[in-house]
Design an enzyme around this catalytic site. Structure first.
Site, PDB file in Angstrom:
ATOM      1  N   THR A 187      -9.145 -19.890 -13.769  1.00  0.00           N
ATOM      2  CA  THR A 187     -10.255 -20.473 -13.011  1.00  0.00           C
ATOM      3  C   THR A 187     -11.134 -19.337 -12.513  1.00  0.00           C
ATOM      4  OG1 THR A 187     -10.825 -21.447 -10.856  1.00  0.00           O
ATOM      5  CG2 THR A 187      -8.601 -20.617 -11.088  1.00  0.00           C
ATOM      6  N   SER A 217      -6.504 -20.041  -2.023  1.00  0.00           N
ATOM      7  CA  SER A 217      -5.419 -20.985  -1.699  1.00  0.00           C
ATOM      8  C   SER A 217      -4.191 -20.487  -2.463  1.00  0.00           C
ATOM      9  CB  SER A 217      -5.768 -22.399  -2.153  1.00  0.00           C
ATOM     10  OG  SER A 217      -5.704 -22.476  -3.587  1.00  0.00           O
ATOM     11  N   TYR A 225      -2.659 -22.074  -4.636  1.00  0.00           N
ATOM     12  CA  TYR A 225      -2.937 -22.424  -6.034  1.00  0.00           C
ATOM     13  C   TYR A 225      -3.739 -21.314  -6.711  1.00  0.00           C
ATOM     14  CZ  TYR A 225      -6.178 -23.996  -9.603  1.00  0.00           C
ATOM     15  OH  TYR A 225      -6.957 -24.049 -10.718  1.00  0.00           O
ATOM     16  N   HIS A 226      -4.829 -20.894  -6.051  1.00  0.00           N
ATOM     17  CA  HIS A 226      -5.654 -19.846  -6.665  1.00  0.00           C
ATOM     18  C   HIS A 226      -4.861 -18.546  -6.843  1.00  0.00           C
ATOM     19  CE1 HIS A 226      -8.983 -22.528  -5.348  1.00  0.00           C
ATOM     20  NE2 HIS A 226      -9.518 -22.110  -6.478  1.00  0.00           N
ATOM     21  N   LYS A 229      -2.768 -18.541  -9.887  1.00  0.00           N
ATOM     22  CA  LYS A 229      -3.540 -18.287 -11.105  1.00  0.00           C
ATOM     23  C   LYS A 229      -3.882 -16.795 -11.245  1.00  0.00           C
ATOM     24  CE  LYS A 229      -5.064 -22.033 -12.881  1.00  0.00           C
ATOM     25  NZ  LYS A 229      -4.530 -22.766 -14.045  1.00  0.00           N
TER      26      LYS A 229
END
Lengths: 389, 389
Positions: free
Chosen positions: B144, B180, B182-183, B186
């Protein structure tokens, strides 16, 4: 102070617990005895015999008259960690509860995953527990200078650094490069801690240094107080392996050219630095990066140093041989100097011990347990290859 | 080509499978249906009804005359992944099998841990399987643009960048900053992939773009072929939430000032770019970073755009309201332009769809399923706070 040590049964955890107790701190320790099992898993054991935790606690009480409060728990279990923190409300938490071996992380996918999951999950559990119970608890986390690879730039003692990238100035996280899945897990830990600091204002000391060596601190006054000493290919550092090889009259096995430089610190100096950082925490909400002093030596120099000490202590001189390097690492004598501001400000201006002086005492300690090394001599040779089999 | 899609039951996975099948590729899909369960966990469902996998496979066969081979498996199970790869020996693997929601990762420690463990473990399993089965399989991984935070420097389309740090030139990993857990997962994925590329020579495309929007690609020619459309506070993107709110006559809820910029890409353009990258793999052992085109819009602009389209399509104009921002993110209209070399070289010179044109069709599709959104209207309001409760 009341200090919680996660991973108290480990090499550093145990030595630090003794120091803190001796200095009058209240120490609560947590461990799941994973390292004992994992060393057994690769067919080895500690060269210096270590007591069961029950007997360790008794020995501490006999020698120092203070009780170490111990909880057997897995730091990847959030409820357990939070419960212990709620119950004891420590002023500081020392987080050593991580898989700490690079070769172990490179055995196969399961060991790689174990390392990532154990290390990242335990760090998440600790920071969330602190946030939930008392956001002002000081977290001291063990990193490694190995998080940075071999930077050309002068390593700043900070989480961020000014950089000019594509002609534009920006302030960025200090760039890192791990040399194994273990090292990457520590890089990721550091980044998660910086984020937790920005998000929730947690107070953190991220402590980095190289491999630690030694069998003694000034607190280890009897064999009953020994901390572990690993020498096998997976859990032992290069210095430990050389010492073990010397003690049983084996050749000293250098991986590759031996020109690789590593920065070492004695157990005594490490314990001293950690104690100083705990007794002098950062201000509330500060993220403090600390690089400890280190003695930078090539593997060849260490081999020579162990060889010389062997002649004096053991009465013979082991040969030095070079093996194909199972690791993937530069072997061209790279070096860099990290900045150091925090420890000098606290009155620590350099190393107090060096490897040349310490090695003789270490060989003497190990020589008394020669049989334990001989029994596991087969695990001295490298078995884990970074590029796979 | 034979292409394995991990996470084929997801929003992008399903749309890509249809495109690849239609273009004559052999597609093998894997999923553990985790997203279906996790959306249910937060009290929601897809606005567009999606079939069971059994019925999806049948629908594909009826419309396109080709069979999607499906395996229900969890990509965090190494043996399962390796077995599927060994059995089908794909030319390429598309790795979508990750927890993909920032708010979900910020719910609490368990969701943070789940995100880290699922995402890092699945990536380790995929790269180890490739190494063990056939090191030349092309891995296309969904990243992302959110991995980079808001850099001041011009983002190079590469894993590494030349930087001047403390006066010294060095080549470093492109600095990143996750917004976050999540980030961050990644970010860590990308760094692990770069390491796997250096260590084992794996061939990798690390693909980055912003949120994807849309209910259709040119392959979704009937409701039976619908891919999911999430609109709740945890799984929906801001655009999806606005559309859902518009369809049921609610106010459009902007978090904070609404000056935050995000870069969007349509489902059609995303599917097109992914197909192009799969059909034109990097050379053996190459690590290819790709930034997809995106339409950069502020939240306020998107709200206006949805409002206008609502007037035309739904016959009324929803109000726009601002809510306290539950996220921790800059709201000062930051922007940056990533470099783009790879997709233009493959003939893709920009976006083919834009949000203003697409939004009407999306509202029309959603309006037919208004009742499904109304039934879950309570999950439109923000429930997850980045700083904790």
């Amino acid at each position: 102070m009341r200090i919680l040590i996660l991973g108290v049964d480990g090499y550093l955890g145990w030595a630090l617990a003794l120091r803190l107790i001796r200095r009058g701190h209240e120490v609560i320790g947590v461990d799941n005895f994973y390292t004992r099992r994992a060393v057994e898993e690769v067919g080895s054991w500690s060269a210096l015999p270590i007591l069961s935790m029950e007997d360790r606690v008794k020995a501490v009480e006999e020698v120092y008259g203070s009780r170490l409060v111990f909880h057997e728990a897995d730091v990847t279990d959030y409820d357990a960690v939070r419960h212990i923190i709620e119950r004891h409300r420590p002023d500081a938490i020392v987080h050593f509860a991580e898989q700490r071996s690079a070769p172990y992380s490179m055995i196969d996918v399961n060991h790689a995953s174990y390392t990532m999951v154990n290390n990242l999950k335990s760090t998440l559990n600790v920071i969330y527990s602190i946030r939930e119970v008392n956001g002002r608890i000081h977290l001291l986390k063990m990193g490694t200078l190995g998080e940075f690879g071999y930077p050309a730039f002068k390593l700043p003692e900070d989480a961020f650094v000014d950089a000019v990238i594509n002609g534009v100035k920006d302030r960025v996280l200090v760039p890192r490069w791990g040399g194994s899945w273990y090292h990457w897990s520590k890089v990721f830990d550091s980044y998660m801690l910086v984020y937790a600091n920005k998000l929730w204002g947690l107070t953190i000391t991220d402590f980095h240094q190289g491999p630690v060596y030694g069998t003694r601190t000034s607190d280890i006054v009897s064999d009953e107080l020994f901390t572990r000493f690993d020498f096998d290919d997976v859990w032992g550092t290069v210095f430990n392996r050389f010492c073990a090889e010397a003690v049983i009259g084996h050749e000293l096995t250098v991986y590759g050219t031996g020109l690789q430089r590593k920065g070492f610190t004695s157990l005594e100096d490490t314990t001293e630095a950690l104690t100083l950082l705990l007794e002098n925490p950062p201000s509330d909400g500060e993220y403090r990066t600390v690089y400890h002093y280190r003695e930078v030596l090539t593997l060849n120099t260490i081999a020579d140093l162990v060889k010389e000490a062997s002649r004096e202590v053991l009465g013979y001189e082991p040969q030095v041989v070079h093996l194909p390097n199972p690791r993937v690492e530069p072997e061209d004598d790279l070096n860099y100097e990290p900045e150091r501001r925090v420890l000098p400000r606290l009155g620590m201006y350099g190393l107090r011990r060096n490897m040349r002086d310490e090695v003789k005492g270490i060989l003497r300690d190990l020589a008394r347990y020669r049989g334990r090394i001989e029994a596991k001599a087969s695990v001295l040779k490298p078995r884990v290859k970074w590029r796979g089999s």
